[in-house]
Each structure stands twice: as structure tokens, then as C-alpha cells.
Design an enzyme around this catalytic site. Structure first.
Site, PDB file in Angstrom:
ATOM      1  N   CYS A 163       0.814  -1.224   0.000  1.00 18.78           N
ATOM      2  CA  CYS A 163       0.000   0.000   0.000  1.00 18.78           C
ATOM      3  C   CYS A 163       0.847   1.273   0.000  1.00 18.78           C
ATOM      4  CB  CYS A 163      -0.946  -0.011   1.190  1.00 18.78           C
ATOM      5  SG  CYS A 163      -1.946  -1.504   1.231  1.00 18.78           S
ATOM      6  N   HIS A 303      -2.819   7.873   5.854  1.00 22.66           N
ATOM      7  CA  HIS A 303      -3.064   6.556   5.274  1.00 22.66           C
ATOM      8  C   HIS A 303      -4.481   6.121   5.638  1.00 22.66           C
ATOM      9  CE1 HIS A 303      -1.996   2.905   3.296  1.00 22.66           C
ATOM     10  NE2 HIS A 303      -2.125   2.158   4.370  1.00 22.66           N
ATOM     11  N   GLU A 314      -1.256   5.420  13.506  1.00 22.12           N
ATOM     12  CA  GLU A 314      -0.924   6.586  12.692  1.00 22.12           C
ATOM     13  C   GLU A 314      -1.199   7.875  13.479  1.00 22.12           C
ATOM     14  OE1 GLU A 314      -1.375   8.340   8.138  1.00 22.12           O
ATOM     15  OE2 GLU A 314      -2.833   6.859   8.847  1.00 22.12           O
ATOM     16  N   LYS A 335      -9.734   7.940   1.824  1.00 19.15           N
ATOM     17  CA  LYS A 335     -10.186   6.558   1.659  1.00 19.15           C
ATOM     18  C   LYS A 335     -11.633   6.392   2.136  1.00 19.15           C
ATOM     19  CE  LYS A 335      -5.683   4.193   1.971  1.00 19.15           C
ATOM     20  NZ  LYS A 335      -4.763   5.331   2.165  1.00 19.15           N
ATOM     21  N   HIS A 340      -9.834   1.914  -0.384  1.00 20.35           N
ATOM     22  CA  HIS A 340      -8.377   1.780  -0.332  1.00 20.35           C
ATOM     23  C   HIS A 340      -7.883   1.187  -1.641  1.00 20.35           C
ATOM     24  CE1 HIS A 340      -4.361   1.165   0.786  1.00 20.35           C
ATOM     25  NE2 HIS A 340      -4.502   0.388   1.854  1.00 20.35           N
ATOM     26  N   PHE A 399       1.785  -3.335   4.003  1.00 19.17           N
ATOM     27  CA  PHE A 399       2.130  -4.648   4.546  1.00 19.17           C
ATOM     28  C   PHE A 399       3.624  -4.893   4.340  1.00 19.17           C
ATOM     29  CE2 PHE A 399      -2.234  -6.988   3.977  1.00 19.17           C
ATOM     30  CZ  PHE A 399      -2.761  -6.214   4.998  1.00 19.17           C
TER      31      PHE A 399
END
Length: 411
Positions: A163, A303, A314, A335, A340, A399
Site C-alpha cells: 500500500c 493513510h 498513525e 479513503k 483503499h 504490509f
């Protein structure tokens, strides 16, 4: 002396709109791109929703024969690149093609092609697998096809960092121009992974929202009742250009790229590092690269995935780095509208940051209804706002512990 790098073209293909005008309008209106999956039968799936791109016709952008030899993610990549080039008003006949490059990534690549050809193998045998299978499926083919389509003979590479992919791509393209290896770069990411296998895989990890009865309310970053991310698809492509090169051709300049940071969590294959310490270092590196102070940042496009640990950590990373200024800056997750887009998320969100800088408008975090005591920043809830934005920071966390941050400045 490092050369200055500016943005001269924008090409978003998103679940809330294709092209910058539609996309910006969608952000302003808080438009939602999430709905029931139409691409395959989801009856047996725990997650039955996603943010699909609507009204995309590949032959509007690509020759029909060529489009048939491209996976959907490559179609999105090439089409978004065409939109960005047209927006930049680049005359491809007048530029030095050897100094015109591509850094475009995809987190997953041609998984739709992979699934279709594997089914052919099982049902009809190896002789029926397409000779185009490999060059349609490999993740670098998006960048390759862009280069072929537009004659870009300069640096050509692909980023695959889950991502964080297209934020890394934009940052790498920025550095390529800054150090003098190219004058113009096509950069960003593309993803088309709303497929039976990909949705099943993410669902098995319990990563996806199961709010199937209320798809438009499923992506709710930083909200107490968040229950997982919503998969999106599309592409976000930008044209980056050396400042003098842009000025000499009288290009419209949207904003300047001034800082790029990245870091590794070295912690876990999917979970973010505790307290977001990796995300903090990534943001810190971008701010140092730009030679500004944390208090200079006005807006963070987070994010903000709508998953429990991402949003919590975050938030902690932002508070740890920005101290008291964390409560003065605006933080939002687009998002909540687009879903996403995985490897394409950073490219689309960079374009959202450009909107914040050029229109002095901060897009909202939609579906924010129940406050989470651990997420206590200004998330611009449910309605965007007018505000002067001089510096905008975009975060992408992937990830594998890949963290990337890119910093933009009003031009």
C-alpha cells in the site's frame, strides 16, 4: 545544487470520478464510491462490497487491440497517464525522450489475468494458456506499457511496496529528476484487484469491512466503529517536471515536491509497528528532506485505512512527531470516499493533496460519527473546509512494514 521538481499534470481514475475535474468535485462533495461488488458473485463471501471504478471504457484511451492485451490494472495505468499528459499539455514531439521516464507501481499487478489463465489451465490444459499471460500479469508491465505508448526512453522502473507503492513511486521519480537523471517523469500507481481470489484473501485475514448492508458507510477512518478497510481500484498518475523545464515550455504548475521520506518497521508482515514509530520516522525523514519544521505542515492526507491498528498507530505517530502542533493541523483520509486503492492509493492521495494546495480546500473524512478516544485529532469530519494550505504531507503505510511520506508545497 538539487534541482527543483514541480507537478504539471494530474491523471486520476477513481471510484468517485475519472479525470481531475470529476475527482475534485467528488472530494468537495464528500461523494462515496463504495457499493455492492458487481464484478463477480459474492454470495459466499463475508465481504460483498468494494469501491469500483464506474464508466471506464479502455478504448477511450487505448487502441482496442492493445487494450485486449492488457490486464485491467495496466489499462488504468495507461489511461491515467494519458489523462495526466493531456492535462500537462506536454508536446511529446518536442521533448527529449531520453530524459522522459516512468516510475509507476502496482501492489498486486495482474491478478485478474492470473485468475482467468489459471482457470483455463485447470479446465482446458496448458496448451490453452495465453501467450500473453506473463506479459499481462507481471507488475512492471504497467510502467512498460506506459513507456511504449508515450515513447518514454529515460529511467523506467516499478515499485512494489504494497500500500506504500505509489507514494514510493512519486518519491523515487522526484529524486530521479532532482539529481539530474531526467527532466520529466510519469509517476504513480495502478491497481485492479477487486477479484474473487484477492477479495477472498483479504477477507480471510479479517482485514475488510463486513458492513455489507451499508456500503456507503463502511469506510470510516478514525471512527470508533471502524471494522476494516474497503477495497478500491483505479490509478493515480502525476507528471513531475524539473522547474526550469516546466517554465521554459510555459507549463501550468500545480505545486512543488519538496520532501520524501521512507522507513521500515522491521516488525510484522501485516501489523504496523507499535505506536506507529515507523510511520513517525517516515514523516520525519520527509520533513528533514524538505528542510522545514514540523510546525510548517498544514495538512496530512493520512493513510487512514479504517482498520483498528492503522488508525490508532498513525494518530500516535502524528502526535509523537508534531507534539502540540498535531492538534492544530488538519488530518483527513480520502479513503472514506474512494476506498483503499492499495498500490494506487498514494498516487490518488497525492492528487488530493494538490487539490488542497491549489484550491485551499481540505477534503473531509466521511462517515465520522463516533469519536474514538485514542484518535483525538482534527480529522475534518464529514465536511471539507476552506483553509490556506502551504505544505501538505501524504502518508502511505504498507504490509511488510513499508512506510512512505511525500511532502508538497504550494507553488
Amino acid at each position: 545544487m538539487n534541482r527543483r521538481v514541480v507537478i504539471t499534470g494530474l491523471g486520476p481514475i477513481t471510484p468517485i470520478g475519472i479525470g481531475k475535474e470529476e475527482f475534485f468535485k467528488g472530494l468537495r462533495e464528500g461523494k462515496n464510491g463504495v457499493g455492492k461488488i458487481t464484478k463477480f458473485d459474492t454470495e459466499k463471501y463475508t465481504t460483498q462490497i468494494a469501491a469500483e471504478v464506474k464508466n471506464f471504457e479502455p478504448t477511450d484511451y487505448i487502441d482496442k487491440k492493445e487494450a485486449k492485451r492488457m490486464d485491467k490494472f495496466t489499462q488504468y495505468a495507461v489511461a491515467a497517464s494519458r489523462l495526466a499528459i493531456e492535462d500537462s499539455k506536454l508536446d511529446l514531439e518536442k521533448i527529449d525522450k531520453n530524459r522522459f521516464g516512468v516510475v509507476v507501481g502496482s501492489g498486486i499487478g495482474g491478478i485478474e489475468t492470473f485468475e482467468k489463465e489459471h482457470e483455463k489451465l485447470l479446465q482446458k490444459g496448458p496448451g490453452r494458456v495465453s501467450p500473453f499471460f506473463i506479459p499481462m500479469m507481471i507488475s512492471n508491465i504497467g510502467a512498460g506499457q506506459i513507456s511504449i505508448t508515450f515513447g518514454a526512453k529515460g529511467p523506467n522502473t516499478t515499485v512494489v511496496t504494497a500500500c506504500a507503492t505509489s507514494t514510493n513511486a512519486v518519491g523515487d521519480a522526484f529524486k530521479i529528476i532532482q539529481r539530474g537523471d531526467a527532466d520529466i517523469m510519469i509517476t504513480g500507481g495502478a491497481e485492479a484487484s477487486i477479484t474473487p481470489l484477492a477479495v477472498a484473501g483479504f477477507a480471510s485475514m479479517k482485514a475488510l469491512s463486513t458492513r455489507n448492508d451499508e456500503p456507503e458507510k463502511a469506510s470510516r477512518p478514525f471512527d470508533q466503529d471502524r471494522d476494516g478497510f474497503v477495497m478500491g481500484e483505479g490509478a493515480g498518475i502525476l507528471i513531475l517536471e524539473e522547474l526550469e523545464h516546466a517554465i521554459n515550455r510555459d507549463a501550468h504548475i500545480y505545486a512543488e515536491v519538496v520532501g520524501y521520506g521512507m522507513s521500515g518497521d522491521a516488525y510484522h508482515i501485516t501489523a504496523p509497528a507499535p505506536e506507529g514509530e515507523g510511520a513517525k520516522r517516515s514523516m520525519e525523514n520527509a520533513i528533514k528532506d524538505a528542510k522545514i519544521l514540523p510546525k510548517d505542515v498544514d495538512y496530512i492526507n493520512a493513510h487512514g485505512t479504517s482498520t483498528y491498528y492503522n488508525d490508532k498507530f498513525e494518530t500516535m505517530a502524528i502526535k509523537s512527531l508534531f507534539k502540540e502542533h498535531a492538534y492544530k493541523l488538519a488530518v483527513s483520509s480520502t479513503k472514506s470516499m474512494t476506498g483503499h486503492l492499495l498500490g494506487a492509493a498514494g498516487g490518488v492521495e497525492a492528487i488530493a493533496c494538490i487539490m488542497a494546495l491549489t484550491q485551499n480546500f481540505i477534503p473531509p473524512t466521511m462517515n465520522y460519527t463516533t469519536k474514538d478516544e485514542e484518535c483525538d485529532l482534527d480529522y475534518v469530519p464529514n465536511q471539507g473546509r476552506e483553509a490556506n494550505v502551504e505544505y501538505a504531507l501524504s502518508n502511505s503505510l504498507g504490509f511488510g512494514g513499508h512506510n512512505a511520506s511525500i511532502l508538497f508545497k504550494k507553488y
